[in-house]
Design a protein around this motif. Structure first.
Motif, PDB file in Angstrom:
ATOM      1  N   LEU A  65       0.627  -1.014  -0.021  1.00  0.00           N
ATOM      2  CA  LEU A  65      -0.155   0.086   0.047  1.00  0.00           C
ATOM      3  C   LEU A  65       0.923   1.207   0.088  1.00  0.00           C
ATOM      4  O   LEU A  65       0.547   2.421  -0.539  1.00  0.00           O
ATOM      5  CB  LEU A  65      -0.931  -0.070   1.359  1.00  0.00           C
ATOM      6  CG  LEU A  65      -2.065  -1.195   1.173  1.00  0.00           C
ATOM      7  CD1 LEU A  65      -2.857  -1.073   2.527  1.00  0.00           C
ATOM      8  CD2 LEU A  65      -3.126  -0.482  -0.045  1.00  0.00           C
ATOM      9  N   MET A  66       2.147   1.342   0.874  1.00  0.00           N
ATOM     10  CA  MET A  66       2.692   2.452   0.948  1.00  0.00           C
ATOM     11  C   MET A  66       3.393   2.936  -0.475  1.00  0.00           C
ATOM     12  O   MET A  66       3.565   3.735  -0.788  1.00  0.00           O
ATOM     13  CB  MET A  66       3.729   2.238   1.864  1.00  0.00           C
ATOM     14  CG  MET A  66       3.363   2.226   3.270  1.00  0.00           C
ATOM     15  SD  MET A  66       4.955   1.766   4.572  1.00  0.00           S
ATOM     16  CE  MET A  66       6.076   2.905   4.058  1.00  0.00           C
ATOM     17  N   VAL A  67       3.495   1.697  -1.323  1.00  0.00           N
ATOM     18  CA  VAL A  67       4.201   1.906  -2.678  1.00  0.00           C
ATOM     19  C   VAL A  67       3.206   2.347  -3.925  1.00  0.00           C
ATOM     20  O   VAL A  67       3.226   3.274  -4.589  1.00  0.00           O
ATOM     21  CB  VAL A  67       5.132   0.689  -3.257  1.00  0.00           C
ATOM     22  CG1 VAL A  67       5.428   0.776  -4.703  1.00  0.00           C
ATOM     23  CG2 VAL A  67       6.133   0.678  -2.341  1.00  0.00           C
ATOM     24  N   THR A  68       1.924   1.632  -3.822  1.00  0.00           N
ATOM     25  CA  THR A  68       1.000   1.872  -4.857  1.00  0.00           C
ATOM     26  C   THR A  68       0.161   3.010  -4.625  1.00  0.00           C
ATOM     27  O   THR A  68      -0.149   3.764  -5.544  1.00  0.00           O
ATOM     28  CB  THR A  68       0.124   0.629  -4.970  1.00  0.00           C
ATOM     29  OG1 THR A  68      -0.723   0.375  -3.558  1.00  0.00           O
ATOM     30  CG2 THR A  68       0.885  -0.757  -5.403  1.00  0.00           C
ATOM     31  N   MET A  74      -0.233   9.896  -8.133  1.00  0.00           N
ATOM     32  CA  MET A  74       0.776  10.766  -9.204  1.00  0.00           C
ATOM     33  C   MET A  74      -0.287  10.459 -10.400  1.00  0.00           C
ATOM     34  O   MET A  74      -0.303  11.347 -11.287  1.00  0.00           O
ATOM     35  CB  MET A  74       1.999  10.186  -8.981  1.00  0.00           C
ATOM     36  CG  MET A  74       2.623  10.819  -7.925  1.00  0.00           C
ATOM     37  SD  MET A  74       4.509  10.752  -7.988  1.00  0.00           S
ATOM     38  CE  MET A  74       4.927   9.079  -8.886  1.00  0.00           C
ATOM     39  N   LYS A  75      -0.682   9.339 -10.548  1.00  0.00           N
ATOM     40  CA  LYS A  75      -1.206   9.109 -12.007  1.00  0.00           C
ATOM     41  C   LYS A  75      -2.570  10.045 -12.098  1.00  0.00           C
ATOM     42  O   LYS A  75      -2.827  10.310 -13.230  1.00  0.00           O
ATOM     43  CB  LYS A  75      -1.464   7.610 -12.321  1.00  0.00           C
ATOM     44  CG  LYS A  75      -0.351   6.909 -12.504  1.00  0.00           C
ATOM     45  CD  LYS A  75      -0.626   5.247 -12.683  1.00  0.00           C
ATOM     46  CE  LYS A  75       0.546   4.277 -13.001  1.00  0.00           C
ATOM     47  NZ  LYS A  75       0.098   2.656 -13.091  1.00  0.00           N
ATOM     48  N   ARG A  76      -3.119   9.750 -11.157  1.00  0.00           N
ATOM     49  CA  ARG A  76      -4.728  10.625 -11.085  1.00  0.00           C
ATOM     50  C   ARG A  76      -4.147  12.259 -11.415  1.00  0.00           C
ATOM     51  O   ARG A  76      -4.900  12.974 -11.963  1.00  0.00           O
ATOM     52  CB  ARG A  76      -5.219  10.721  -9.817  1.00  0.00           C
ATOM     53  CG  ARG A  76      -5.960   9.265  -9.799  1.00  0.00           C
ATOM     54  CD  ARG A  76      -7.035   9.414  -8.657  1.00  0.00           C
ATOM     55  NE  ARG A  76      -7.217   7.933  -8.193  1.00  0.00           N
ATOM     56  CZ  ARG A  76      -6.799   7.363  -6.879  1.00  0.00           C
ATOM     57  NH1 ARG A  76      -6.756   8.204  -5.888  1.00  0.00           N
ATOM     58  NH2 ARG A  76      -7.131   6.259  -6.572  1.00  0.00           N
TER      59      ARG A  76
END
Length: 80
Positions: A65-68, A74-76
């Protein structure tokens, strides 16, 4: 004592062929004792084994979760 005497004393200490590498021996012994201390207790005690693997699974989920989550955020932001 002259300079020549100090040089011969240092050479005698450095050239001892039968010195045991105590650092490596104690490092290996420490690894063996530590490894079997942890793994042996997990093999013997069933409750500790279940608790340990549940803990590892929870840590893995938290790291995922901390990575995704920041990546998705950022993608949004880049989309719009």
């Amino acid at each position: 004592m002259g300079i020549d005497e100090d040089d011969t004393n240092n050479k005698d200490l450095d050239n001892e062929p039968h010195q045991l590498p105590w650092f490596y021996i104690f490092t290996a012994l420490g690894f063996i004792v530590g490894f079997w201390g942890v793994c042996g207790s997990l093999v013997v005690n069933k409750t500790w084994r279940y608790v340990y693997f549940r803990f590892i699974d929870n840590v893995q989920d938290r790291l995922y979760l901390m990575v995704t989550m920041p990546i998705n955020t950022m993608k949004r932001r880049l989309r719009g």
